[in-house]
Design a protein around this motif. Structure first.
Motif, PDB file in Angstrom:
ATOM      1  N   ARG A  72       0.815  -1.207   0.082  1.00 28.82           N
ATOM      2  CA  ARG A  72       0.004   0.053  -0.049  1.00 28.82           C
ATOM      3  C   ARG A  72       0.840   1.443  -0.100  1.00 28.82           C
ATOM      4  NH1 ARG A  72      -3.557  -0.072   5.308  1.00 28.82           N
ATOM      5  NH2 ARG A  72      -4.349   1.858   4.546  1.00 28.82           N
ATOM      6  N   ASP A  73       0.198   2.292  -0.467  1.00 29.18           N
ATOM      7  CA  ASP A  73       0.770   3.549  -0.379  1.00 29.18           C
ATOM      8  C   ASP A  73       0.131   4.439   0.282  1.00 29.18           C
ATOM      9  OD1 ASP A  73       2.041   6.362  -1.027  1.00 29.18           O
ATOM     10  OD2 ASP A  73       2.625   5.574  -2.764  1.00 29.18           O
ATOM     11  N   ASN A  74       0.254   4.953   1.419  1.00 35.38           N
ATOM     12  CA  ASN A  74      -0.958   5.946   2.129  1.00 35.38           C
ATOM     13  C   ASN A  74      -0.849   7.188   1.582  1.00 35.38           C
ATOM     14  OD1 ASN A  74      -1.846   3.631   3.775  1.00 35.38           O
ATOM     15  ND2 ASN A  74      -0.430   4.142   5.398  1.00 35.38           N
ATOM     16  N   VAL A  75       0.352   7.791   1.097  1.00 31.01           N
ATOM     17  CA  VAL A  75       0.338   8.994   0.531  1.00 31.01           C
ATOM     18  C   VAL A  75      -0.571   9.057  -0.762  1.00 31.01           C
ATOM     19  CG1 VAL A  75       1.736  10.922  -0.615  1.00 31.01           C
ATOM     20  CG2 VAL A  75       2.661   9.507   1.421  1.00 31.01           C
ATOM     21  N   ARG A  76      -0.593   8.048  -1.539  1.00 29.44           N
ATOM     22  CA  ARG A  76      -1.243   8.198  -2.962  1.00 29.44           C
ATOM     23  C   ARG A  76      -2.688   7.514  -2.591  1.00 29.44           C
ATOM     24  NH1 ARG A  76       3.265   6.728  -7.450  1.00 29.44           N
ATOM     25  NH2 ARG A  76       4.579   8.391  -7.111  1.00 29.44           N
ATOM     26  N   SER A  77      -2.876   6.900  -1.442  1.00 29.16           N
ATOM     27  CA  SER A  77      -4.088   6.128  -1.113  1.00 29.16           C
ATOM     28  C   SER A  77      -4.477   5.119  -2.115  1.00 29.16           C
ATOM     29  CB  SER A  77      -5.324   7.246  -1.225  1.00 29.16           C
ATOM     30  OG  SER A  77      -5.231   8.332  -0.307  1.00 29.16           O
ATOM     31  N   THR A  78      -3.403   4.169  -2.231  1.00 30.61           N
ATOM     32  CA  THR A  78      -3.518   3.077  -3.269  1.00 30.61           C
ATOM     33  C   THR A  78      -3.020   1.929  -2.568  1.00 30.61           C
ATOM     34  OG1 THR A  78      -1.396   3.578  -4.221  1.00 30.61           O
ATOM     35  CG2 THR A  78      -3.108   4.604  -5.310  1.00 30.61           C
ATOM     36  N   ALA A  79      -3.391   0.764  -2.975  1.00 29.58           N
ATOM     37  CA  ALA A  79      -2.804  -0.691  -2.708  1.00 29.58           C
ATOM     38  C   ALA A  79      -2.671  -1.516  -3.746  1.00 29.58           C
ATOM     39  CB  ALA A  79      -4.029  -0.988  -1.485  1.00 29.58           C
ATOM     40  N   SER A  80      -1.835  -2.497  -3.736  1.00 28.46           N
ATOM     41  CA  SER A  80      -1.836  -3.522  -4.519  1.00 28.46           C
ATOM     42  C   SER A  80      -1.771  -4.848  -4.218  1.00 28.46           C
ATOM     43  CB  SER A  80      -0.452  -3.057  -5.343  1.00 28.46           C
ATOM     44  OG  SER A  80      -0.621  -2.013  -5.999  1.00 28.46           O
ATOM     45  N   LEU A  81      -2.021  -5.777  -5.147  1.00 29.16           N
ATOM     46  CA  LEU A  81      -1.720  -7.218  -4.772  1.00 29.16           C
ATOM     47  C   LEU A  81      -0.887  -7.755  -5.913  1.00 29.16           C
ATOM     48  CD1 LEU A  81      -2.429  -9.372  -2.985  1.00 29.16           C
ATOM     49  CD2 LEU A  81      -4.507 -10.123  -4.461  1.00 29.16           C
ATOM     50  N   GLN A  82       0.062  -7.901  -6.010  1.00 27.37           N
ATOM     51  CA  GLN A  82       0.964  -8.557  -6.936  1.00 27.37           C
ATOM     52  C   GLN A  82       0.870 -10.170  -6.908  1.00 27.37           C
ATOM     53  OE1 GLN A  82       3.021  -7.388  -9.391  1.00 27.37           O
ATOM     54  NE2 GLN A  82       3.149  -9.328 -10.105  1.00 27.37           N
ATOM     55  N   MET A  83       0.370 -10.715  -8.023  1.00 23.98           N
ATOM     56  CA  MET A  83       0.140 -12.232  -8.007  1.00 23.98           C
ATOM     57  C   MET A  83       1.103 -12.675  -9.024  1.00 23.98           C
ATOM     58  SD  MET A  83      -4.170 -12.175  -7.614  1.00 23.98           S
ATOM     59  CE  MET A  83      -4.285 -11.460  -9.365  1.00 23.98           C
TER      60      MET A  83
END
Length: 122
Positions: A72-83
């Protein structure tokens, strides 16, 4: 109130990789744990991974087996799931969710995205 929008799903061959993204809007995203869940046709929604608000703690489902990475990146308000190393059993709609506690149960999470379809062909 937090609004979540997933993206990055698609069709991939077995053994391939996908990176799912979750974009949040609304205040206080950084104060929530961020989870990923999935639901295959005819099955219940199941836990995939969860990351604490400060990124220090993660839980993964046993079936992940080191193939997936949540971030996650709280500054950009994003999250990811690398699969990585995807197989046909990973085919499902994937959802991101925000909640006040680190948990594996969907009922604990307050806010949900609309989901993104991941299809793995064998």
């Amino acid at each position: 109130q937090v609004q979540l929008v997933e993206s990055g799903g698609g069709l991939v061959q077995a053994g391939g990789s996908l990176r799912l993204s979750c974009t949040a809007s609304g205040p206080d995203f950084s104060g929530y744990a961020l989870g990923w869940f999935r639901q295959a046709p005819g099955k219940e929604r199941e836990f995939v991974a969860v990351l604490s608000w400060d990124t220090y703690t993660t839980y993964y489902a046993d079936f992940v087996k080191g193939r997936f990475t949540i971030s996650r990146d709280n500054v950009r308000s994003t999250a990811s799931l690398q699969m990585n190393s995807l197989d046909s059993e990973d085919t499902a709609v994937y959802y991101c969710a925000a909640g006040r506690a680190m948990a594996r149960e969907p009922s604990v999470f307050d806010f949900w995205g609309q989901g993104t379809q991941v299809t793995v062909s064998s």
